[in-house]
Structure formats: C-alpha cells, structure tokens
Design a protein around this motif. Structure first.
Motif, PDB file in Angstrom:
ATOM      1  N   GLU A  45       0.796  -1.363   0.086  1.00 51.53           N
ATOM      2  CA  GLU A  45       0.043   0.059  -0.180  1.00 51.53           C
ATOM      3  C   GLU A  45       0.942   1.221   0.121  1.00 51.53           C
ATOM      4  N   LYS A  46       2.078   1.082   0.709  1.00 52.81           N
ATOM      5  CA  LYS A  46       3.030   2.380   0.724  1.00 52.81           C
ATOM      6  C   LYS A  46       3.738   2.387  -0.311  1.00 52.81           C
ATOM      7  N   ASN A  47       3.698   1.520  -1.414  1.00 53.41           N
ATOM      8  CA  ASN A  47       4.504   1.281  -2.606  1.00 53.41           C
ATOM      9  C   ASN A  47       6.060   1.268  -2.324  1.00 53.41           C
ATOM     10  N   ILE A  48       6.294   0.345  -1.085  1.00 51.39           N
ATOM     11  CA  ILE A  48       7.765   0.242  -0.550  1.00 51.39           C
ATOM     12  C   ILE A  48       7.940  -1.024  -1.649  1.00 51.39           C
ATOM     13  N   VAL A  49       7.335  -2.069  -1.809  1.00 49.17           N
ATOM     14  CA  VAL A  49       7.383  -3.210  -2.592  1.00 49.17           C
ATOM     15  C   VAL A  49       6.309  -3.310  -3.463  1.00 49.17           C
ATOM     16  N   SER A  50       6.818  -3.654  -4.713  1.00 51.14           N
ATOM     17  CA  SER A  50       5.389  -3.700  -5.683  1.00 51.14           C
ATOM     18  C   SER A  50       4.849  -4.847  -5.554  1.00 51.14           C
ATOM     19  N   ARG A  51       3.420  -4.896  -5.942  1.00 49.01           N
ATOM     20  CA  ARG A  51       2.541  -6.108  -6.023  1.00 49.01           C
ATOM     21  C   ARG A  51       3.409  -7.269  -6.664  1.00 49.01           C
ATOM     22  N   GLU A  52       3.877  -7.240  -7.506  1.00 50.02           N
ATOM     23  CA  GLU A  52       4.760  -8.082  -8.488  1.00 50.02           C
ATOM     24  C   GLU A  52       5.657  -8.820  -7.647  1.00 50.02           C
ATOM     25  N   ASN A  53       6.437  -8.022  -7.005  1.00 50.03           N
ATOM     26  CA  ASN A  53       7.648  -8.229  -6.129  1.00 50.03           C
ATOM     27  C   ASN A  53       7.081  -9.133  -4.875  1.00 50.03           C
ATOM     28  N   MET A  54       5.855  -8.682  -4.313  1.00 46.84           N
ATOM     29  CA  MET A  54       5.553  -9.235  -3.046  1.00 46.84           C
ATOM     30  C   MET A  54       4.811 -10.521  -3.546  1.00 46.84           C
ATOM     31  N   VAL A  55       4.610 -10.921  -4.700  1.00 48.33           N
ATOM     32  CA  VAL A  55       4.016 -11.967  -4.968  1.00 48.33           C
ATOM     33  C   VAL A  55       5.149 -13.082  -5.248  1.00 48.33           C
ATOM     34  N   LEU A  56       6.173 -12.334  -5.704  1.00 45.33           N
ATOM     35  CA  LEU A  56       7.520 -13.175  -5.664  1.00 45.33           C
ATOM     36  C   LEU A  56       8.101 -13.786  -4.356  1.00 45.33           C
ATOM     37  N   ALA A  57       8.182 -13.082  -3.625  1.00 37.46           N
ATOM     38  CA  ALA A  57       8.618 -12.955  -2.311  1.00 37.46           C
ATOM     39  C   ALA A  57       7.535 -14.067  -1.345  1.00 37.46           C
ATOM     40  N   LEU A  58       6.443 -13.978  -1.624  1.00 38.50           N
ATOM     41  CA  LEU A  58       5.483 -14.723  -1.090  1.00 38.50           C
ATOM     42  C   LEU A  58       5.530 -16.061  -1.587  1.00 38.50           C
ATOM     43  N   SER A  59       5.867 -16.110  -2.751  1.00 37.35           N
ATOM     44  CA  SER A  59       5.576 -17.439  -3.418  1.00 37.35           C
ATOM     45  C   SER A  59       6.933 -18.401  -2.991  1.00 37.35           C
ATOM     46  N   GLU A  60       7.983 -17.475  -2.658  1.00 33.99           N
ATOM     47  CA  GLU A  60       9.179 -18.210  -2.258  1.00 33.99           C
ATOM     48  C   GLU A  60       9.119 -18.406  -0.727  1.00 33.99           C
ATOM     49  N   TYR A  61       8.351 -17.796  -0.017  1.00 37.00           N
ATOM     50  CA  TYR A  61       8.070 -17.967   1.407  1.00 37.00           C
ATOM     51  C   TYR A  61       7.201 -19.354   1.484  1.00 37.00           C
ATOM     52  N   LEU A  62       6.237 -19.395   0.882  1.00 34.78           N
ATOM     53  CA  LEU A  62       5.304 -20.399   0.774  1.00 34.78           C
ATOM     54  C   LEU A  62       5.662 -21.586   0.026  1.00 34.78           C
ATOM     55  N   GLY A  63       6.930 -21.622  -0.645  1.00 34.72           N
ATOM     56  CA  GLY A  63       7.383 -22.611  -1.423  1.00 34.72           C
ATOM     57  C   GLY A  63       6.503 -23.282  -2.566  1.00 34.72           C
ATOM     58  N   ILE A  64       5.864 -22.199  -3.095  1.00 35.32           N
ATOM     59  CA  ILE A  64       5.147 -22.762  -4.368  1.00 35.32           C
ATOM     60  C   ILE A  64       5.492 -21.765  -5.441  1.00 35.32           C
ATOM     61  N   PRO A  65       5.578 -21.947  -6.872  1.00 34.10           N
ATOM     62  CA  PRO A  65       5.805 -21.080  -7.914  1.00 34.10           C
ATOM     63  C   PRO A  65       4.631 -19.949  -7.936  1.00 34.10           C
ATOM     64  N   PRO A  66       5.260 -18.842  -8.336  1.00 35.12           N
ATOM     65  CA  PRO A  66       4.163 -17.844  -8.690  1.00 35.12           C
ATOM     66  C   PRO A  66       3.698 -18.197 -10.030  1.00 35.12           C
ATOM     67  N   ILE A  67       2.389 -17.491 -10.288  1.00 38.78           N
ATOM     68  CA  ILE A  67       1.647 -17.687 -11.501  1.00 38.78           C
ATOM     69  C   ILE A  67       1.119 -16.398 -11.944  1.00 38.78           C
ATOM     70  N   SER A  68       1.090 -16.170 -12.982  1.00 35.95           N
ATOM     71  CA  SER A  68       0.366 -14.824 -13.808  1.00 35.95           C
ATOM     72  C   SER A  68      -0.885 -15.205 -14.407  1.00 35.95           C
ATOM     73  N   LEU A  69      -1.824 -14.308 -13.938  1.00 34.88           N
ATOM     74  CA  LEU A  69      -3.354 -14.646 -14.697  1.00 34.88           C
ATOM     75  C   LEU A  69      -3.520 -13.437 -15.632  1.00 34.88           C
ATOM     76  N   ALA A  70      -2.471 -12.427 -15.886  1.00 31.62           N
ATOM     77  CA  ALA A  70      -2.522 -11.391 -16.637  1.00 31.62           C
ATOM     78  C   ALA A  70      -3.012 -11.832 -18.122  1.00 31.62           C
ATOM     79  N   HIS A  71      -2.659 -12.927 -18.579  1.00 31.75           N
ATOM     80  CA  HIS A  71      -3.055 -13.077 -19.942  1.00 31.75           C
ATOM     81  C   HIS A  71      -4.027 -14.177 -20.087  1.00 31.75           C
ATOM     82  N   CYS A  72      -4.950 -14.272 -19.252  1.00 31.19           N
ATOM     83  CA  CYS A  72      -5.898 -15.287 -19.164  1.00 31.19           C
ATOM     84  C   CYS A  72      -7.180 -14.547 -19.585  1.00 31.19           C
TER      85      CYS A  72
END
Length: 72
Positions: A45-72
């Motif tokens: 929300e404070k634009n310290i980390v972009s949404r895309e980068n947070m997805v990457l960090a959370l995917s590593e934290y959770l141990g699952i690969p990130p996916i993108s639904l942008a082209h669906c």
C-alpha cells in the motif's frame, strides 16, 4: 526464479532479494503494527514493494511457484 531454497521467514526473503533494506523494513514493521495491518499489506500500500515483487517473495515464502493470470 531459479533459487532452490526452502521457504523461510518473509522478512529474510525480502531482504535477501533486495526489495527492502534493514532500516526500512524495521520502520515498516513498526508502522504496520501501529496501524494494525499486516506487514505485506503495508509494504504494498505504501509502494515500498510492488505487488509483483510481493507475489515473488510470498511464493518463495510459501514454497510454491508464482503464476500470472494477466494473459488469461
């Protein structure tokens, strides 16, 4: 991301990936706690980390690969 690490603490992942520096992370943790919101939400929300980068960090934290639904 080709990193083959086990999921770790999200703060450590954010630091390891260079998304935040230690001082900024400490301040953000305090601000999120004071505001009563999750650190992840505060960082995005404070634009310290972009949404895309947070997805990457959370995917590593959770141990699952990130996916993108942008082209669906």
């Amino acid at each position: 991301m080709d990193r083959k690490t086990a999921p770790g603490k999200l703060n450590d992942i954010l630091l390891d990936l260079g998304m935040v520096n230690p001082e900024l992370l400490r301040q953000a943790e305090q601000d999120a706690t004071t505001g009563g919101i999750l650190l992840e939400k505060h960082l995005v929300e404070k634009n310290i980390v972009s949404r895309e980068n947070m997805v990457l960090a959370l995917s590593e934290y959770l141990g699952i690969p990130p996916i993108s639904l942008a082209h669906c």
